[in-house]
Motif scaffolding. Sequence first.
Motif, PDB file in Angstrom:
ATOM      1  N   UNK A 372      76.168  -8.048  38.893  1.00  0.00           N
ATOM      2  CA  UNK A 372      75.520  -9.361  38.973  1.00  0.00           C
ATOM      3  C   UNK A 372      76.263 -10.359  38.093  1.00  0.00           C
ATOM      4  N   UNK A 373      76.239 -11.618  38.465  1.00  0.00           N
ATOM      5  CA  UNK A 373      76.838 -12.661  37.630  1.00  0.00           C
ATOM      6  C   UNK A 373      75.728 -13.500  37.035  1.00  0.00           C
ATOM      7  N   UNK A 374      75.227 -14.441  37.818  1.00  0.00           N
ATOM      8  CA  UNK A 374      74.023 -15.212  37.504  1.00  0.00           C
ATOM      9  C   UNK A 374      73.613 -15.894  38.792  1.00  0.00           C
ATOM     10  N   UNK A 400      77.497  -9.962  33.970  1.00  0.00           N
ATOM     11  CA  UNK A 400      78.272 -10.862  33.120  1.00  0.00           C
ATOM     12  C   UNK A 400      77.881 -10.615  31.670  1.00  0.00           C
ATOM     13  N   UNK A 401      76.613 -10.284  31.473  1.00  0.00           N
ATOM     14  CA  UNK A 401      76.105 -10.071  30.120  1.00  0.00           C
ATOM     15  C   UNK A 401      75.682 -11.386  29.497  1.00  0.00           C
ATOM     16  N   UNK A 402      74.631 -11.348  28.720  1.00  0.00           N
ATOM     17  CA  UNK A 402      74.136 -12.583  28.099  1.00  0.00           C
ATOM     18  C   UNK A 402      75.105 -13.080  27.039  1.00  0.00           C
ATOM     19  N   UNK A 403      75.214 -14.407  26.959  1.00  0.00           N
ATOM     20  CA  UNK A 403      75.978 -14.974  25.844  1.00  0.00           C
ATOM     21  C   UNK A 403      75.005 -15.706  24.922  1.00  0.00           C
ATOM     22  N   UNK A 404      73.771 -15.825  25.375  1.00  0.00           N
ATOM     23  CA  UNK A 404      72.756 -16.585  24.650  1.00  0.00           C
ATOM     24  C   UNK A 404      71.455 -15.798  24.737  1.00  0.00           C
ATOM     25  N   UNK A 411      65.167 -22.864  24.829  1.00  0.00           N
ATOM     26  CA  UNK A 411      65.230 -24.116  24.075  1.00  0.00           C
ATOM     27  C   UNK A 411      66.279 -25.059  24.655  1.00  0.00           C
ATOM     28  N   UNK A 412      67.319 -24.503  25.287  1.00  0.00           N
ATOM     29  CA  UNK A 412      68.461 -25.312  25.708  1.00  0.00           C
ATOM     30  C   UNK A 412      68.372 -25.856  27.129  1.00  0.00           C
ATOM     31  N   UNK A 413      67.610 -25.192  28.011  1.00  0.00           N
ATOM     32  CA  UNK A 413      67.642 -25.575  29.425  1.00  0.00           C
ATOM     33  C   UNK A 413      66.257 -25.855  29.986  1.00  0.00           C
ATOM     34  N   UNK A 414      66.236 -26.711  31.021  1.00  0.00           N
ATOM     35  CA  UNK A 414      64.978 -26.987  31.713  1.00  0.00           C
ATOM     36  C   UNK A 414      65.039 -26.451  33.137  1.00  0.00           C
ATOM     37  N   UNK A 415      63.990 -25.727  33.525  1.00  0.00           N
ATOM     38  CA  UNK A 415      63.971 -25.068  34.833  1.00  0.00           C
ATOM     39  C   UNK A 415      64.194 -26.049  35.978  1.00  0.00           C
ATOM     40  N   UNK A 416      63.469 -27.190  35.956  1.00  0.00           N
ATOM     41  CA  UNK A 416      63.570 -28.155  37.058  1.00  0.00           C
ATOM     42  C   UNK A 416      65.008 -28.623  37.225  1.00  0.00           C
ATOM     43  N   UNK A 417      65.654 -28.858  36.113  1.00  0.00           N
ATOM     44  CA  UNK A 417      67.029 -29.339  36.149  1.00  0.00           C
ATOM     45  C   UNK A 417      67.960 -28.277  36.750  1.00  0.00           C
ATOM     46  N   UNK A 436      61.093 -18.223  33.243  1.00  0.00           N
ATOM     47  CA  UNK A 436      62.110 -17.244  33.665  1.00  0.00           C
ATOM     48  C   UNK A 436      63.404 -17.922  34.092  1.00  0.00           C
ATOM     49  N   UNK A 437      63.284 -19.034  34.815  1.00  0.00           N
ATOM     50  CA  UNK A 437      64.473 -19.740  35.302  1.00  0.00           C
ATOM     51  C   UNK A 437      65.290 -20.276  34.125  1.00  0.00           C
ATOM     52  N   UNK A 438      64.601 -20.863  33.153  1.00  0.00           N
ATOM     53  CA  UNK A 438      65.313 -21.408  31.985  1.00  0.00           C
ATOM     54  C   UNK A 438      65.996 -20.282  31.192  1.00  0.00           C
ATOM     55  N   UNK A 439      65.268 -19.182  31.028  1.00  0.00           N
ATOM     56  CA  UNK A 439      65.844 -18.052  30.278  1.00  0.00           C
ATOM     57  C   UNK A 439      67.082 -17.488  30.965  1.00  0.00           C
ATOM     58  N   UNK A 440      67.091 -17.618  32.300  1.00  0.00           N
ATOM     59  CA  UNK A 440      68.164 -17.017  33.095  1.00  0.00           C
ATOM     60  C   UNK A 440      69.188 -18.043  33.555  1.00  0.00           C
ATOM     61  N   UNK A 441      69.241 -19.175  32.913  1.00  0.00           N
ATOM     62  CA  UNK A 441      70.202 -20.219  33.301  1.00  0.00           C
ATOM     63  C   UNK A 441      71.606 -19.619  33.375  1.00  0.00           C
ATOM     64  N   UNK A 442      72.384 -20.031  34.394  1.00  0.00           N
ATOM     65  CA  UNK A 442      73.748 -19.503  34.504  1.00  0.00           C
ATOM     66  C   UNK A 442      74.536 -19.643  33.198  1.00  0.00           C
ATOM     67  N   UNK A 443      74.286 -20.738  32.467  1.00  0.00           N
ATOM     68  CA  UNK A 443      75.027 -20.979  31.212  1.00  0.00           C
ATOM     69  C   UNK A 443      74.623 -20.029  30.099  1.00  0.00           C
ATOM     70  N   UNK A 444      73.552 -19.262  30.293  1.00  0.00           N
ATOM     71  CA  UNK A 444      73.137 -18.309  29.265  1.00  0.00           C
ATOM     72  C   UNK A 444      73.914 -16.996  29.388  1.00  0.00           C
TER      73      UNK A 444
END
Length: 475
Positions: A372-374, A400-404, A411-417, A436-444
């Motif tokens: 899996x990637x994200x 990919x593994x978490x980087x965050x 704290x860093x991302x908003x689900x709607x965005x 869940x969506x914010x926690x799993x943001x691709x940037x994380x």
Amino acid sequence: ELKKLVKINDYEWEIPRQGEMRVPGKIFASQRLLEEMDEKVYEQVTNVATLPGIVRASIAMPDAHWGYGFPIGGVAAFDPEEGGIISVGGVGYDISCGVRTLRTGLKREEVLPQIERLMDELYETVPAGVGSEGEIRLSPKQLDEVLVGGARWAVERGYGEPEDLEYIEERGCMPGGDPDCVSLEAKKRQHRQVGTLGSGNHYLEVQYVAEIYDRRAAEAFGLEEDDVVITIHCGSRALGHQIATDYLPVLAKAARKYGIPIREKELVCAPINSPEGERYFKAMVCGVNCALANRQVITHLVREVVTALFKEARVSLLYDISHNTCKVEWHEVEGRKRRLFVHRKGATRAWGPGRPELPERYRAVGQPVIIGGSMGTASYILVGTEEGERKAFGSACHGAGRSMSRHQALKSFRAEHIIETLRKRGIVVRARSKRGVAEEAPEAYKDVDRVIEAACGAGLTRKVARLLPLGCLKG
Ligand code: 5GP
Ligand code: MN
Ligand code: MN
């Protein structure tokens, strides 16, 4: 940090044996991934190297990050004849969490006009979210059959096709489980959770093959450019979690009883050849079978949705792998074949060609490895290698593994965005929980392309196909 590491080559680093370490540590990563890896990985790899009966090396994969006791992305093999141990922390809380990829027989252009509808129907049909419940209700006694039968139990009850079983590790059912070693509490919590996706990091993703790297392996795996596939990521739900919770204190007591020094609470363990170790193993096998049944029931639901929507669809299982397990395997170490208990936590089995455990159709090329990637990036289908069997007991990364951390991501991302940004890129997200969506943001997550480059550069796997998301269902 890098100073304590010895560079073997561009993708392999060694933590030399020192102090109480019984074997060296080994990290598979590029210099860049290594520099970005959280420091705890180094410490945890070192801690695992001190455990009794460990053979060859304590290993971390390129997607490694901090975990309970063992790093996520950790691989360690123990010899029961040399006091080897088994550990809850080496398997993880979500026993047999894993991924399976389904071919659909459909092309991207056929699915694209219907993608919103497909995602809606999957969302309606596949139970997902924290504590989600499905149609199947099982008493603790009925659940015992799942814990022994795994995906076979599911297929016998009409969830899926007999042919599916050929394409699951252990052919759908891991032997050696004993439901008497699983608490009533664990079974009760699973009452209505068979066939549910769970939350957060678990997903059901509609993807297409964007690129093929290895024609021969892709042909064996039945993949071509623009093929649509569906990947399911989930594990043993409440049952697996409860087994882990139940056995942590059992193994903590055992570690004291057998005089095993423990450097971190979740590293508690018992000798494989001890009543406590044996009981945990038998319970863990039940957890594996629960996860296999779970992914099988979800497959059945997906198949119903897809074939109802697309007349031409033919849903077949490419492969099912578990990335949180302890398995009994034979490996040649120091010139002799040894029976080892291989812990892979957030790591995937990746056999090279020729293994009798592999489905006949794949035997000449090797085992499919699903990464899996994200929800916003590529995912990969790889194939295992003989080199990987020598270097890492036939193992590869699992994502990919978490980087965050989840907390930091929240704290860093908003689900709607995130959902809106992905929608603009043509990726349809359906989610039960915003959190869940914010926690799993691709940037994380780490850059999956770089993780795969390292896993392949180290020779653990080879690239077969790159997948891109069309739609993602999140718990
Ligand atoms: P884990 O089992 O450690 O929770 O997750 C396995 C891997 O799945 C993660 O390392 C991450 O790279 C990947 N992943 C997490 N969420 C998604 C998703 O929504 N879609 C895809 N394709 N991969 C994901
Ligand atoms: Mn997982
Ligand atoms: Mn999981």
